[in-house]
Design an enzyme around this catalytic site. Structure first.
Site, PDB file in Angstrom:
ATOM      1  CE1 TYR A   1      45.572  47.241  45.624  1.00  0.00           C
ATOM      2  CE2 TYR A   1      45.827  48.880  47.277  1.00  0.00           C
ATOM      3  CZ  TYR A   1      45.396  48.538  45.925  1.00  0.00           C
ATOM      4  OH  TYR A   1      45.208  49.511  45.080  1.00  0.00           O
TER       5      TYR A   1
ATOM      6  CE  LYS B   1      48.188  48.735  43.730  1.00  0.00           C
ATOM      7  NZ  LYS B   1      48.009  49.019  42.241  1.00  0.00           N
TER       8      LYS B   1
ATOM      9  CB  SER C   1      37.690  47.765  30.433  1.00  0.00           C
ATOM     10  OG  SER C   1      38.042  46.874  31.663  1.00  0.00           O
TER      11      SER C   1
HETATM   12  P1  NAP Z   1      38.760  48.595  38.770  1.00  0.00           P
HETATM   13  O1  NAP Z   1      37.695  49.752  38.698  1.00  0.00           O
HETATM   14  O2  NAP Z   1      38.293  47.326  39.492  1.00  0.00           O
HETATM   15  O3  NAP Z   1      39.265  48.257  37.219  1.00  0.00           O
HETATM   16  C1  NAP Z   1      40.156  47.229  37.155  1.00  0.00           C
HETATM   17  C2  NAP Z   1      40.676  47.046  35.706  1.00  0.00           C
HETATM   18  O4  NAP Z   1      41.546  46.108  35.697  1.00  0.00           O
HETATM   19  C3  NAP Z   1      39.631  46.693  34.975  1.00  0.00           C
HETATM   20  O5  NAP Z   1      39.825  47.204  33.635  1.00  0.00           O
HETATM   21  C4  NAP Z   1      39.810  45.187  34.717  1.00  0.00           C
HETATM   22  O6  NAP Z   1      39.486  44.275  33.596  1.00  0.00           O
HETATM   23  C5  NAP Z   1      41.364  44.977  34.681  1.00  0.00           C
HETATM   24  N1  NAP Z   1      41.897  43.770  35.264  1.00  0.00           N
HETATM   25  C6  NAP Z   1      41.864  43.175  36.347  1.00  0.00           C
HETATM   26  N2  NAP Z   1      42.635  42.112  36.595  1.00  0.00           N
HETATM   27  C7  NAP Z   1      43.403  41.809  35.323  1.00  0.00           C
HETATM   28  C8  NAP Z   1      44.015  40.823  34.709  1.00  0.00           C
HETATM   29  N3  NAP Z   1      44.463  39.832  35.312  1.00  0.00           N
HETATM   30  N4  NAP Z   1      44.497  41.038  33.402  1.00  0.00           N
HETATM   31  C9  NAP Z   1      43.964  42.244  32.657  1.00  0.00           C
HETATM   32  N5  NAP Z   1      43.186  43.246  33.339  1.00  0.00           N
HETATM   33  C10 NAP Z   1      42.859  42.993  34.271  1.00  0.00           C
HETATM   34  O7  NAP Z   1      40.006  49.193  39.294  1.00  0.00           O
HETATM   35  P2  NAP Z   1      40.314  50.906  39.766  1.00  0.00           P
HETATM   36  O8  NAP Z   1      39.667  51.236  41.076  1.00  0.00           O
HETATM   37  O9  NAP Z   1      39.997  51.596  38.484  1.00  0.00           O
HETATM   38  O10 NAP Z   1      41.910  50.549  39.994  1.00  0.00           O
HETATM   39  C11 NAP Z   1      42.744  50.822  39.091  1.00  0.00           C
HETATM   40  C12 NAP Z   1      44.125  50.637  39.553  1.00  0.00           C
HETATM   41  O11 NAP Z   1      44.273  51.868  40.536  1.00  0.00           O
HETATM   42  C13 NAP Z   1      44.697  49.485  40.290  1.00  0.00           C
HETATM   43  O12 NAP Z   1      46.084  49.292  40.179  1.00  0.00           O
HETATM   44  C14 NAP Z   1      44.444  49.928  41.814  1.00  0.00           C
HETATM   45  O13 NAP Z   1      45.038  49.022  42.674  1.00  0.00           O
HETATM   46  C15 NAP Z   1      44.933  51.237  41.788  1.00  0.00           C
HETATM   47  N6  NAP Z   1      44.277  52.090  42.972  1.00  0.00           N
HETATM   48  C16 NAP Z   1      42.914  52.140  43.046  1.00  0.00           C
HETATM   49  C17 NAP Z   1      42.356  53.015  44.095  1.00  0.00           C
HETATM   50  C18 NAP Z   1      40.913  53.204  44.319  1.00  0.00           C
HETATM   51  O14 NAP Z   1      40.600  53.966  45.315  1.00  0.00           O
HETATM   52  N7  NAP Z   1      40.128  52.887  43.282  1.00  0.00           N
HETATM   53  C19 NAP Z   1      43.341  53.388  44.902  1.00  0.00           C
HETATM   54  C20 NAP Z   1      44.795  53.439  45.011  1.00  0.00           C
HETATM   55  C21 NAP Z   1      44.881  52.670  43.811  1.00  0.00           C
HETATM   56  P3  NAP Z   1      37.916  43.898  33.525  1.00  0.00           P
HETATM   57  O15 NAP Z   1      37.000  44.979  33.290  1.00  0.00           O
HETATM   58  O16 NAP Z   1      37.957  43.054  32.382  1.00  0.00           O
HETATM   59  O17 NAP Z   1      37.713  43.427  34.547  1.00  0.00           O
END
Ligand code: NAP
Length: 250
Positions: A155, A159, A14
């Site tokens: 975290y 990972k 989302s």
């Molecule tokens: P984000 O913007 O915070 O979005 C998180 C997403 O996960 C949202 O769609 C949220 O749904 C969903 N979510 C969280 N908890 C959940 C649950 N219990 N059940 C179902 N859905 C759940 O995160 P992002 O930055 O895009 O990160 C996405 C992935 O990339 C994660 O695994 C993160 O660890 C990884 N990552 C991110 C970064 C970075 O710099 N951003 C770097 C390395 C790795 P809602 O919208 O309903 O809350």
């Protein structure tokens, strides 16, 4: 469009990186279902944008921590569209804190949401993928898996767990036409990183050789590569997409 006729499921689709992945898979021709936790306004906006382009999309509210919810989600997708070809385990959270003050809930929430969810959805999906003798699994790791950020023990453990898990299932599933790979993003601009970018964005950019923060589309492009039928000889790999952040040359 090389994913025409393929069915994909993306957890955490989302917002942020997940949303970009949903869009990239749909733009390449796949029917895309995605899971979100509670932000129905964000989910509705993804559905509306894809439907406006004539793409097939399905939003499913579910908690990825629940095995039962994972089984039900996979059943819903297969019943609606007849198969499941691509699974992207992207949902994730951070609950940072130094070990000395980290409470058990901070630990468990991160392990359950980031790592147990990957077991839940992979196990449910591989039953379907093995019977199809085809599948593409892509798990979302992070450069935090093998760097050492203070305050991110929970975290990093989640990972690192994903990376080991991905390599093991890759060998288990290889003979069934199913690949399993992981993408390890560096610093990507999303809601998850908003506060730290506001506080230290300039300093962070200086540490990244390409001199910019990543966009969600940078990660979606990597996922799109692993999702293709033509990637059949690539499995058990972890692809860092970090603008050179972890190369150690700066
Ligand atoms: P984000 O913007 O915070 O979005 C998180 C997403 O996960 C949202 O769609 C949220 O749904 C969903 N979510 C969280 N908890 C959940 C649950 N219990 N059940 C179902 N859905 C759940 O995160 P992002 O930055 O895009 O990160 C996405 C992935 O990339 C994660 O695994 C993160 O660890 C990884 N990552 C991110 C970064 C970075 O710099 N951003 C770097 C390395 C790795 P809602 O919208 O309903 O809350």
């Amino acid at each position: 469009m090389s994913l025409e006729g393929r069915v994909a499921l993306v957890t955490g689709g989302s917002r942020g990186i997940g949303r970009a992945i949903v869009e990239a898979l749909a733009d390449d021709g796949a029917k895309v279902a995605f899971v979100y936790a509670s932000n129905s306004a964000a989910a509705d906006s993804v559905v509306a944008d894809l439907k406006a382009k004539g793409q097939e999309v399905m939003a499913i509210q579910a908690d990825v921590r629940s095995k039962e919810a994972a089984d039900k989600t996979i059943d819903t997708v297969v019943e609606a569209w007849g198969s499941l070809d691509i699974l992207v385990n992207n949902a994730g959270i951070i609950r940072d804190g130094l070990l000395a003050v980290m409470d058990a809930t901070q630990w468990q929430d991160v392990i359950d949401t980031n790592l147990t969810s990957v077991f839940n959805f992979c196990q449910a999906a591989t039953r379907q993928m093995m019977s199809q003798r085809y599948g593409r699994i892509i798990n979302m790791s992070s450069v935090a898996a093998d760097t050492s950020n203070p305050g991110q023990a929970n975290y990093a453990a989640s990972k690192g767990g994903i990376e080991g898990f991905t390599r093991c299932i890759a060998t288990e599933l290889a003979r069934r036409g199913v690949t399993a790979n992981a993408v390890a993003p560096g610093f990507i601009e999303t809601d998850m990183t908003e506060a730290v970018v506001e506080a230290a964005g300039k300093e962070i950019k200086k540490k990244i050789p390409v001199r910019r923060l990543g966009a969600p589309s940078d990660i979606a492009n990597a996922v799109l590569y692993f999702a293709q039928e033509s990637s059949s000889y690539v499995t058990g790999q972890i692809l860092k997409v970090d603008g050179g952040l972890t190369l150690g040359g700066m």
